[in-house]
Scaffold this motif. Sequence first.
Motif, PDB file in Angstrom:
ATOM      1  N   GLY A 189       0.646  -1.262   0.009  1.00 40.49           N
ATOM      2  CA  GLY A 189       0.048  -0.069  -0.044  1.00 40.49           C
ATOM      3  C   GLY A 189       0.741   1.265  -0.026  1.00 40.49           C
ATOM      4  N   TRP A 190       2.055   1.169   0.234  1.00 45.90           N
ATOM      5  CA  TRP A 190       2.987   2.376   0.250  1.00 45.90           C
ATOM      6  C   TRP A 190       3.648   2.485  -1.003  1.00 45.90           C
ATOM      7  CZ3 TRP A 190       2.999   6.888   2.430  1.00 45.90           C
ATOM      8  CH2 TRP A 190       4.233   7.620   2.097  1.00 45.90           C
ATOM      9  N   ASP A 191       3.836   3.762  -1.567  1.00 46.02           N
ATOM     10  CA  ASP A 191       4.579   3.947  -2.732  1.00 46.02           C
ATOM     11  C   ASP A 191       5.434   5.283  -2.370  1.00 46.02           C
ATOM     12  OD1 ASP A 191       5.272   4.844  -5.242  1.00 46.02           O
ATOM     13  OD2 ASP A 191       3.561   4.795  -6.096  1.00 46.02           O
ATOM     14  N   GLU A 192       6.817   4.844  -2.569  1.00 46.51           N
ATOM     15  CA  GLU A 192       7.649   5.894  -2.079  1.00 46.51           C
ATOM     16  C   GLU A 192       7.661   7.106  -3.077  1.00 46.51           C
ATOM     17  OE1 GLU A 192      10.645   7.156   0.053  1.00 46.51           O
ATOM     18  OE2 GLU A 192       9.537   5.399   0.498  1.00 46.51           O
ATOM     19  N   VAL A 193       6.903   7.129  -4.101  1.00 43.55           N
ATOM     20  CA  VAL A 193       6.821   8.219  -4.929  1.00 43.55           C
ATOM     21  C   VAL A 193       6.071   9.506  -4.175  1.00 43.55           C
ATOM     22  CG1 VAL A 193       5.696   9.244  -7.047  1.00 43.55           C
ATOM     23  CG2 VAL A 193       6.999   7.076  -7.046  1.00 43.55           C
ATOM     24  N   VAL A 194       5.473   9.156  -3.142  1.00 43.76           N
ATOM     25  CA  VAL A 194       4.304  10.175  -2.302  1.00 43.76           C
ATOM     26  C   VAL A 194       5.275  10.426  -1.299  1.00 43.76           C
ATOM     27  CG1 VAL A 194       2.252   9.346  -3.591  1.00 43.76           C
ATOM     28  CG2 VAL A 194       2.923   8.542  -1.339  1.00 43.76           C
ATOM     29  N   ALA A 195       6.253   9.739  -0.750  1.00 48.49           N
ATOM     30  CA  ALA A 195       7.064   9.998   0.409  1.00 48.49           C
ATOM     31  C   ALA A 195       7.292  11.627   0.460  1.00 48.49           C
ATOM     32  CB  ALA A 195       8.290   9.089   0.481  1.00 48.49           C
ATOM     33  N   PRO A 196       7.227  12.244   1.789  1.00 49.27           N
ATOM     34  CA  PRO A 196       7.909  13.489   1.644  1.00 49.27           C
ATOM     35  C   PRO A 196       9.046  13.671   1.810  1.00 49.27           C
ATOM     36  CG  PRO A 196       6.349  13.084   3.625  1.00 49.27           C
ATOM     37  CD  PRO A 196       6.491  11.614   2.917  1.00 49.27           C
ATOM     38  N   SER A 197      10.032  12.640   1.938  1.00 44.10           N
ATOM     39  CA  SER A 197      11.445  12.595   1.944  1.00 44.10           C
ATOM     40  C   SER A 197      11.814  11.278   1.765  1.00 44.10           C
ATOM     41  CB  SER A 197      11.919  13.057   3.176  1.00 44.10           C
ATOM     42  OG  SER A 197      13.352  12.826   3.466  1.00 44.10           O
ATOM     43  N   SER A 198      13.220  11.200   1.079  1.00 43.59           N
ATOM     44  CA  SER A 198      13.820   9.689   1.060  1.00 43.59           C
ATOM     45  C   SER A 198      14.722   9.529   2.188  1.00 43.59           C
ATOM     46  CB  SER A 198      14.777   9.983  -0.224  1.00 43.59           C
ATOM     47  OG  SER A 198      14.113   9.863  -1.282  1.00 43.59           O
ATOM     48  N   TRP A 199      14.668  10.374   3.280  1.00 41.04           N
ATOM     49  CA  TRP A 199      15.523  10.204   4.483  1.00 41.04           C
ATOM     50  C   TRP A 199      14.557   9.147   5.437  1.00 41.04           C
ATOM     51  CZ3 TRP A 199      20.283  11.592   6.412  1.00 41.04           C
ATOM     52  CH2 TRP A 199      20.989  12.354   5.636  1.00 41.04           C
ATOM     53  N   LYS A 200      14.832   8.342   5.960  1.00 40.09           N
ATOM     54  CA  LYS A 200      14.114   7.327   6.704  1.00 40.09           C
ATOM     55  C   LYS A 200      14.506   7.137   7.979  1.00 40.09           C
ATOM     56  CE  LYS A 200      11.803   6.769   3.103  1.00 40.09           C
ATOM     57  NZ  LYS A 200      10.685   7.662   2.978  1.00 40.09           N
ATOM     58  N   THR A 201      13.670   7.196   9.097  1.00 36.24           N
ATOM     59  CA  THR A 201      14.046   6.897  10.440  1.00 36.24           C
ATOM     60  C   THR A 201      13.364   5.441  10.855  1.00 36.24           C
ATOM     61  OG1 THR A 201      13.960   9.114  11.011  1.00 36.24           O
ATOM     62  CG2 THR A 201      13.906   7.966  12.780  1.00 36.24           C
ATOM     63  N   GLY A 202      14.055   4.506  11.417  1.00 38.71           N
ATOM     64  CA  GLY A 202      13.604   3.274  11.904  1.00 38.71           C
ATOM     65  C   GLY A 202      13.247   3.335  13.411  1.00 38.71           C
ATOM     66  N   ILE A 203      11.648   3.263  13.396  1.00 41.94           N
ATOM     67  CA  ILE A 203      11.349   3.408  14.902  1.00 41.94           C
ATOM     68  C   ILE A 203      10.615   1.868  15.394  1.00 41.94           C
ATOM     69  CG2 ILE A 203       9.234   4.342  16.094  1.00 41.94           C
ATOM     70  CD1 ILE A 203       9.449   6.591  14.051  1.00 41.94           C
ATOM     71  N   ALA A 204      11.030   1.774  16.506  1.00 41.40           N
ATOM     72  CA  ALA A 204      10.451   0.489  17.277  1.00 41.40           C
ATOM     73  C   ALA A 204       9.409   0.877  17.798  1.00 41.40           C
ATOM     74  CB  ALA A 204      11.666  -0.006  18.312  1.00 41.40           C
ATOM     75  N   ILE A 205       8.307   0.402  17.648  1.00 36.15           N
ATOM     76  CA  ILE A 205       7.055   0.664  18.145  1.00 36.15           C
ATOM     77  C   ILE A 205       6.853  -0.151  19.535  1.00 36.15           C
ATOM     78  CG2 ILE A 205       4.468   0.470  18.086  1.00 36.15           C
ATOM     79  CD1 ILE A 205       5.709   2.375  16.097  1.00 36.15           C
ATOM     80  N   GLU A 206       6.540   0.698  20.766  1.00 38.95           N
ATOM     81  CA  GLU A 206       6.671   0.130  21.989  1.00 38.95           C
ATOM     82  C   GLU A 206       4.949   0.227  22.397  1.00 38.95           C
ATOM     83  OE1 GLU A 206       8.778   2.967  24.233  1.00 38.95           O
ATOM     84  OE2 GLU A 206      10.842   1.810  23.826  1.00 38.95           O
ATOM     85  N   ALA A 207       4.219   0.844  21.942  1.00 40.53           N
ATOM     86  CA  ALA A 207       2.897   0.777  22.449  1.00 40.53           C
ATOM     87  C   ALA A 207       2.126   1.405  21.007  1.00 40.53           C
ATOM     88  CB  ALA A 207       2.404   1.554  23.453  1.00 40.53           C
ATOM     89  N   THR A 208       0.853   0.976  20.767  1.00 42.32           N
ATOM     90  CA  THR A 208      -0.091   1.574  19.946  1.00 42.32           C
ATOM     91  C   THR A 208      -1.412   1.982  20.421  1.00 42.32           C
ATOM     92  OG1 THR A 208      -0.792  -0.734  19.202  1.00 42.32           O
ATOM     93  CG2 THR A 208       1.009   0.106  17.870  1.00 42.32           C
ATOM     94  N   PHE A 209      -1.905   2.834  19.979  1.00 40.78           N
ATOM     95  CA  PHE A 209      -3.288   3.376  20.395  1.00 40.78           C
ATOM     96  C   PHE A 209      -4.235   3.676  19.360  1.00 40.78           C
ATOM     97  CE2 PHE A 209       0.528   5.180  22.405  1.00 40.78           C
ATOM     98  CZ  PHE A 209       0.588   4.802  23.583  1.00 40.78           C
ATOM     99  N   TRP A 210      -4.306   2.515  18.580  1.00 48.51           N
ATOM    100  CA  TRP A 210      -4.877   2.675  17.181  1.00 48.51           C
ATOM    101  C   TRP A 210      -6.755   3.087  17.470  1.00 48.51           C
ATOM    102  CZ3 TRP A 210      -3.275   4.084  12.612  1.00 48.51           C
ATOM    103  CH2 TRP A 210      -4.160   4.191  11.550  1.00 48.51           C
ATOM    104  N   ASP A 211      -6.742   2.131  18.471  1.00 51.93           N
ATOM    105  CA  ASP A 211      -8.463   1.947  18.924  1.00 51.93           C
ATOM    106  C   ASP A 211      -8.763   3.129  19.746  1.00 51.93           C
ATOM    107  OD1 ASP A 211      -8.832  -0.254  17.193  1.00 51.93           O
ATOM    108  OD2 ASP A 211      -8.174  -1.456  18.979  1.00 51.93           O
TER     109      ASP A 211
END
Length: 150
Positions: free
Chosen positions: A96-118
């Motif tokens: 579902g992701w297309d790098e063409v629409v990315a705001p930048s080619s700089w990427k940060t790796g993030i280890a998710i500790e908690a989600t609050f989606w709901d």
Amino acid sequence: MPAYVWNTNHRMWKVVPPFADSLAVLKAYITDPSAYVYWSTPRLFDEIALGDTAYILCTVDHQGIVARGRVAEAPRLLNAGNAGAFAQPARLTPPGWDEVVAPSSWKTGIAIEATFWDAPLNRAMRPAQGAVGRVSEEEVARIEGEMGAR
């Protein structure tokens, strides 16, 4: 410790099976069992460091902080030949992701500790200017306090 917020907008994601809409595609990426995401970092890449607190803020339709984690990979430029140098290269190109629409080619790796989606946190938080921004100590205390109250 410094804290940063990255904006997300599900409308930048394509709908792919088995999902019915782009919001579900984004949710699947953020809540994936790998608990690891890469986020475009068009600014502040020279100050974001390993261990910094990372918040992901949904800015459209499902507003609020949907994830909290730690910077696991400092920002670096993604190009055609270096994806294998990232810790989890498959997470750079999720369905579902297309790098063409990315705001930048700089990427940060993030280890998710908690989600609050709901039930996103701090629904009144304003989006960062330029896709990523600093979070003040006061705002961190507010967010962490809300997490602790749950």
